[in-house]
Motif scaffolding. Sequence first.
Motif, short mmCIF file in Angstrom:
data_model
loop_
_atom_site.label_atom_id
_atom_site.label_comp_id
_atom_site.label_asym_id
_atom_site.label_seq_id
_atom_site.Cartn_x
_atom_site.Cartn_y
_atom_site.Cartn_z
N SER A 33 114.25 8.89 -6.09
CA SER A 33 115.27 8.09 -5.50
C SER A 33 114.66 7.56 -3.91
O SER A 33 115.39 6.89 -3.47
N PHE A 34 113.47 7.66 -3.70
CA PHE A 34 112.79 7.28 -2.55
C PHE A 34 111.88 6.19 -2.94
O PHE A 34 111.03 5.65 -2.14
N ASP A 35 111.78 5.69 -4.46
CA ASP A 35 110.61 4.90 -4.55
C ASP A 35 111.13 3.35 -4.08
O ASP A 35 109.82 2.75 -3.77
N ALA A 36 112.01 3.29 -3.71
CA ALA A 36 112.14 1.61 -2.90
C ALA A 36 111.77 1.68 -1.68
O ALA A 36 111.54 0.65 -1.06
N ILE A 37 111.75 2.95 -0.96
CA ILE A 37 111.42 2.78 0.47
C ILE A 37 109.85 3.18 0.73
O ILE A 37 109.23 2.91 2.00
N VAL A 38 109.30 3.96 -0.19
CA VAL A 38 108.06 4.45 -0.02
C VAL A 38 107.02 3.37 0.53
O VAL A 38 106.16 3.58 1.23
N PRO A 39 106.87 2.19 -0.44
CA PRO A 39 105.94 1.28 -0.32
C PRO A 39 105.95 0.68 1.26
O PRO A 39 105.00 0.20 1.64
N GLU A 40 107.36 0.71 1.95
CA GLU A 40 107.15 0.47 3.32
C GLU A 40 106.71 1.37 4.31
O GLU A 40 105.85 1.06 5.28
N LEU A 41 107.09 2.44 3.80
CA LEU A 41 106.56 3.60 4.73
C LEU A 41 105.15 4.01 4.65
O LEU A 41 104.59 4.50 5.66
N GLU A 42 104.69 3.76 3.74
CA GLU A 42 103.23 4.50 3.47
C GLU A 42 102.17 3.32 4.15
O GLU A 42 101.10 3.71 4.29
N GLY A 43 102.83 2.15 4.75
CA GLY A 43 102.03 1.48 5.73
C GLY A 43 101.69 1.90 6.86
O GLY A 43 100.99 1.83 7.57
N SER A 44 102.65 2.88 7.54
CA SER A 44 102.54 3.63 8.69
C SER A 44 102.37 5.16 8.50
O SER A 44 101.90 5.63 9.68
N PHE A 45 102.55 5.76 7.51
CA PHE A 45 102.54 7.12 7.51
C PHE A 45 101.90 7.61 6.19
O PHE A 45 101.93 6.87 5.17
N ARG A 46 101.40 8.66 6.20
CA ARG A 46 101.00 9.50 4.97
C ARG A 46 102.34 10.11 4.60
O ARG A 46 102.84 11.08 4.88
N THR A 47 102.63 9.45 3.40
CA THR A 47 104.11 9.74 2.91
C THR A 47 104.02 10.99 1.60
O THR A 47 103.28 10.42 0.71
N ILE A 48 104.69 11.97 1.81
CA ILE A 48 104.40 13.04 0.89
C ILE A 48 105.82 13.17 0.35
O ILE A 48 106.77 13.58 1.14
N VAL A 49 106.10 13.22 -0.83
CA VAL A 49 107.38 13.22 -1.57
C VAL A 49 107.57 14.17 -2.41
O VAL A 49 106.85 14.23 -3.84
N PRO A 50 107.68 15.60 -2.28
CA PRO A 50 107.86 16.71 -3.01
C PRO A 50 109.00 16.80 -4.12
O PRO A 50 110.09 16.10 -3.81
N GLU A 51 108.63 17.48 -5.05
CA GLU A 51 109.72 17.80 -6.05
C GLU A 51 110.16 19.18 -5.48
O GLU A 51 109.45 20.10 -5.32
N LEU A 52 111.28 19.38 -5.05
CA LEU A 52 111.67 20.58 -4.66
C LEU A 52 112.02 21.67 -5.64
O LEU A 52 111.77 21.58 -6.89
#
Length: 257
Positions: A33-52
């Motif tokens: 559900s975050f796939d559409a925003i990760v490409p933008e965020l990973e330009g500024s952050f180490r983006t970590i998307v866990p499976e709960l």
Amino acid sequence: MDRLLANGTVNAAQSGEGPPLFLFHSLLSDRASFDAIVPELEGSFRTIVPELPGFGRSRAVGGGLIVVADRMAEAVKEAAGRAPAIVLGNGYGGFVALQMAIRHPEIASKLVLADCGAAFSEPGREAFRNMAMVSRQKGLEAITDVAMRRLFAPEFQERHPELMRDRREAFLRTDPDVFRSACDALASLDLRPELAAVKVPALVLVGEHDEATPPPMSHELAAGLPRAELKVIPGCAHVPQLQSPRQFLGALKGFLL
């Protein structure tokens, strides 16, 4: 790139460079559900998307939301090291993030709580009890339409048939026992007395048309947190990052950096 955290119990995707930013998914969805925003965020952050815990390849836990929050605290501490972490949670992931911040005050430098709250109304509690009961009697297939309606308005579903097919399939991959346990936890949850303990800046977001966690819940949450800002995202429901990624990212600007 996937990595295992918390003694190999939490599976997480990691990309980008910069300060750590964690994205916790909702109960009726998955980390995609975050796939559409990760490409933008990973330009500024180490983006970590866990499976709960209990989702995907992350090991389930027993004991309710507190144990889930403690497991995720382990994962955040391990992945972030000594760096201040930003934690963003959507829906169920927001409740997990909030519970985690209450129990582990040092864990996050900032919180983004999207479409969640501190406690449900009695009709909201009853909805979770009903979903748990029907899924126990008839399986997740019997509540798929209800689950999708809690995520997206009917008009949005009609306009995006491929996305809805994908979201239905994602929901049906949920472990039924994990789903029912989460429903039971949310049906009894009340974090309102503990909100004052959350001292870090918080951005509370909510879709204007969210039926799963209606806007009054976010208003109450923001009012109870000492350092919170509230933003309503027009035209969106429970997963605005999927429904309108541009609007969602726009709402984050000025807070994340």
